[in-house]
Design an enzyme around this catalytic site. Structure first.
Site, PDB file in Angstrom:
ATOM      1  CD  GLU A  69      -1.726   1.000 -69.306  1.00 53.89           C
ATOM      2  OE1 GLU A  69      -2.227   0.560 -70.362  1.00 53.89           O
ATOM      3  OE2 GLU A  69      -0.578   1.470 -69.254  1.00 53.89           O
ATOM      4  CG  HIS A  90       0.050   6.075 -75.983  1.00 55.87           C
ATOM      5  ND1 HIS A  90       0.769   4.971 -76.398  1.00 55.87           N
ATOM      6  CD2 HIS A  90      -0.234   5.882 -74.668  1.00 55.87           C
ATOM      7  CE1 HIS A  90       0.911   4.144 -75.368  1.00 55.87           C
ATOM      8  NE2 HIS A  90       0.307   4.670 -74.320  1.00 55.87           N
ATOM      9  CD1 TRP A  96       3.701   9.553 -79.510  1.00 57.15           C
ATOM     10  CD2 TRP A  96       2.752   9.660 -77.498  1.00 57.15           C
ATOM     11  NE1 TRP A  96       4.066   8.413 -78.815  1.00 57.15           N
ATOM     12  CE2 TRP A  96       3.496   8.466 -77.575  1.00 57.15           C
ATOM     13  CE3 TRP A  96       2.063   9.945 -76.309  1.00 57.15           C
ATOM     14  CZ2 TRP A  96       3.558   7.554 -76.519  1.00 57.15           C
ATOM     15  CZ3 TRP A  96       2.135   9.044 -75.260  1.00 57.15           C
ATOM     16  CH2 TRP A  96       2.874   7.867 -75.373  1.00 57.15           C
ATOM     17  CB  THR A 141      -6.276  15.426 -78.587  1.00 55.67           C
ATOM     18  OG1 THR A 141      -6.262  14.577 -79.734  1.00 55.67           O
ATOM     19  CG2 THR A 141      -7.236  14.875 -77.546  1.00 55.67           C
TER      20      THR A 141
END
Length: 325
Positions: A236, A245, A247, A260
């Site tokens: 968080e 996030h 994805w 990433t």
């Protein structure tokens, strides 16, 4: 690897909540107390979507932060504008408890501070043996120090993501100097299985900070598996420092980080490695990244690109500059 985008893609991101096929949570439910959560659910993107709808100027502020982040990614010499050494983050922990157990101990609170200092500085035990992604793992260089603990008894059995816990007028506790202190609100339970959420840089000061369920905070006391190693706060606070996030909140989405890999979607539990994506290039998913949804025991790294995004927030205009003075 993804191409790094520097402007805020609000239109795409805001169609997605933090967990697929779940509606944003807005109302408080005073019914029976929720059971201990078994699957990670972060509501940060739900909250961002709601804030953008209520405050049209927020998108502009966030876009300017993205532009600044892009400049830092291209010109690392801008790092000279940050303080020498590590940035120190004072933390105020606001405990809202209904039962004695929810009134978590100082030892549990300090255990979380200790975990944050390890996770954000590459001192966690797993950091030395990161599989597949050793070349991009990063020690961020941020330290956390416990500044204040405030406690308040409440009759509320569950809190929603409408920030009620952040206002004395709605039964919570007001933020303490949020421009220079990270406020964390600890609550007994949240509706919809949410275990935490954060406000991104650029939001309103009065509601700035992080919310976490007591059973997902620290590694002792009421902390319960599979979220008993303090990684919910690590995740968080990553949002609080402008990380998305991994994805990208969409199938093969974009998290605005160049190092990433593309993920099909969030991962849960402890995936068997290597876990391949079916996105372009079929990369090995970085399931051990703090910004996935895996269990605490199976997330243990940030990347160099994520480090750049986080440090950019401490530059003038980055939303967290008050912590770098």
């Amino acid at each position: 690897m993804k191409k790094l985008f520097f402007l805020l893609a609000c239109g795409t991101l805001l169609l997605n909540a933090c967990s697929k096929n779940e509606k944003p949570i807005t109302g408080d439910t005073p019914e029976a107390e929720a059971p201990l959560p078994q699957g990670r659910r972060c509501a940060s993107m739900d909250v961002l979507k709601d804030q953008l709808a209520k405050d049209p100027s927020l998108a502009g502020r966030m876009a300017r932060i993205e532009e600044l982040t892009g400049r830092l990614a291209k010109d690392q010499s801008l790092m000279r504008l940050l303080p020498d050494g590590s940035i120190e983050i004072p933390v105020a922990v606001n405990v809202l408890y209904r039962t004695a157990a929810q009134n978590i101990s100082l030892a549990q609170i300090q255990s979380q501070i200790d975990i944050l200092n390890k996770d954000y500085n590459g001192l966690n035990s797993e950091y030395g043996s990161v599989p597949y992604y050793n070349s991009v793992k990063a020690a961020v260089g941020i330290h956390f120090v416990l500044d204040t603990v405030v406690r308040k008894s409440t009759t509320r059995t569950s809190w929603a993501t409408n920030d009620a816990m952040k206002r004395t007028s709605t039964g919570g506790l007001n933020a303490i100097t949020p421009d220079s202190v990270l406020n964390i609100w600890i609550v007994g339970a949240m509706t919809g299985g949410v275990i935490g959420y954060a406000q991104f840089p650029g939001g309103t000061a009065a509601t700035d900070g992080v919310v976490i369920v007591h059973s997902c905070f620290g590694n002792t006391g009421t902390a319960a598996a599979p979220f008993n190693l303090g990684r919910t706060a690590t995740h968080e606070i990553g949002h609080w420092l402008n990380l998305r996030h991994i994805w990208g909140d969409a199938n093969c989405g974009n998290d605005f980080v160049g190092d990433t890999p593309l993920h099909n979607e969030e991962n849960y539990g402890c995936p068997t490695l290597p876990h391949y994506s079916t996105c372009t290039g079929t990369p090995i998913e970085m399931t051990m990244n703090y910004m996935d949804y895996t269990d605490d025991a199976c997330m243990y790294m940030f990347t160099q690109g994520q480090k750049t995004r986080m440090l950019a927030t401490f530059l003038t205009g980055g939303g967290r500059n008050g912590f770098a003075q």
